[in-house]
Design an enzyme around this catalytic site. Structure first.
Site, short mmCIF file in Angstrom:
data_model
loop_
_atom_site.label_atom_id
_atom_site.label_comp_id
_atom_site.label_asym_id
_atom_site.label_seq_id
_atom_site.Cartn_x
_atom_site.Cartn_y
_atom_site.Cartn_z
N LYS A 1 2.84 6.09 -3.19
CA LYS A 1 3.80 6.91 -3.66
C LYS A 1 4.08 6.60 -5.28
O LYS A 1 4.07 7.61 -6.01
CB LYS A 1 5.18 6.05 -3.14
N ALA B 1 0.95 -1.36 0.10
CA ALA B 1 0.11 0.08 0.08
C ALA B 1 0.93 1.25 0.02
O ALA B 1 0.47 2.18 -0.62
CB ALA B 1 -0.92 0.01 1.18
N TYR B 2 1.99 1.30 0.55
CA TYR B 2 2.89 2.38 0.58
C TYR B 2 3.45 2.72 -0.51
O TYR B 2 3.18 3.75 -1.16
CB TYR B 2 3.95 1.97 1.71
N GLY B 3 3.96 1.71 -1.24
CA GLY B 3 4.35 1.69 -2.63
C GLY B 3 3.23 2.27 -3.62
O GLY B 3 3.40 3.09 -4.49
N ALA B 4 2.06 1.70 -3.38
CA ALA B 4 0.87 2.13 -4.28
C ALA B 4 0.60 3.61 -4.10
O ALA B 4 0.45 4.19 -5.35
CB ALA B 4 -0.33 1.42 -4.10
#
Length: 257
Positions: A166, A161-164
């Site tokens: 960003k 979710a963090y990568g998504a």
């Protein structure tokens, strides 16, 4: 004699989120040294006060305002405070973000997903909208840098979710660059790699040995100091990057190569 001591950001007013620690605090110190008047924003007043006093003690001009990126009214008020205190807004560094424990997609709690959305995507979007309005109304032209992550450029199974969020921020950055370029407002992002911040320390707590793995995968064979990431943001915000917009600049020691 020509003045050759002007800093990268001399004469500019800068707004910085997440300025109480890590990359944001490093940016506040650097931007002030480079000649900017800085407005520091973050959730924790004690940290903001300490960094503001540090900047002033070094001869810089700094003010602060408490701001929670998850609160839309708070975000708009923080940007407005910059104009109220300094009379203009020239540049902004949307640095603040949050972190949740590393978990694969099927184990990720909805509360964590929602929190990452509110702070890491909606927060910068709200800030950008307010900053565009403030730059237009005062300086007329300017620049914005969003703090993304090298984790936005590829699969991120530990922090999906963090990568998504960003990666979505990269898209917002690119879209804004196209929208506001014609009026002289540049919008870029930086994508830091392994950096000595609280987020990396939290991640290490959940994943022992993480930093060693990150260093091993970095051609420069070390992590970054927050000040090194701030240098990239300062350049992108400066007039020396006058023909750079819509880019996501990796600042990762070669880890994404």
């Amino acid at each position: 004699m020509e003045n050759t001591t002007s800093g990268l950001l001399t004469g500019k007013t800068a707004f910085i989120t997440g300025a109480g620690r890590g990359i944001g605090a490093a940016a506040a110190r650097l931007f002030a040294r480079e000649g900017a008047r800085v407005l520091l924003a973050a959730r924790t007043e004690a940290q903001l006060k300490a960094v503001t006093e540090e900047v002033r003690a070094a001869g810089g001009t700094a003010e602060y305002v408490v701001c929670d990126l998850a609160d839309p009214a708070s975000v708009r008020a923080a940007v407005d405070a910059t104009v109220q205190r300094y009379g203009r807004l020239d540049v902004a560094f949307n640095n603040a973000g949050t972190f949740t424990p590393p978990l694969p997609v099927d184990q990720l709690p909805q509360a964590d997903f929602d929190r990452l959305y509110e702070v890491n995507l909606r927060g910068p979007w709200l800030a950008m909208a307010a900053e565009i309005t403030a730059i237009r109304a005062t300086a007329g032209t300017g620049a914005i840098v969003n703090n993304s992550s090298v984790g936005s450029t590829r699969a991120n199974p530990q922090l999906p979710a963090y990568g998504a969020m960003k990666r979505a921020l990269n898209s917002l950055t690119e879209s804004a660059a196209v929208s506001y370029g014609p009026e002289g407002i540049r919008v870029n992002a930086i994508a830091p790699g392994n950096t000595a911040t609280e987020m990396i320390r939290d991640w290490e707590d959940h994943t022992p040995g993480l930093t060693g793995q990150l260093v091993a995968g970095t051609p420069l064979r070390r992590g970054a100091d927050p000040a090194e990431i701030a240098e990239a943001a300062a350049w992108l915000l400066s007039d020396r990057a006058s023909f750079v917009t819509g880019t996501v600049l990796r600042v990762d020691g070669g880890a994404a190569a």
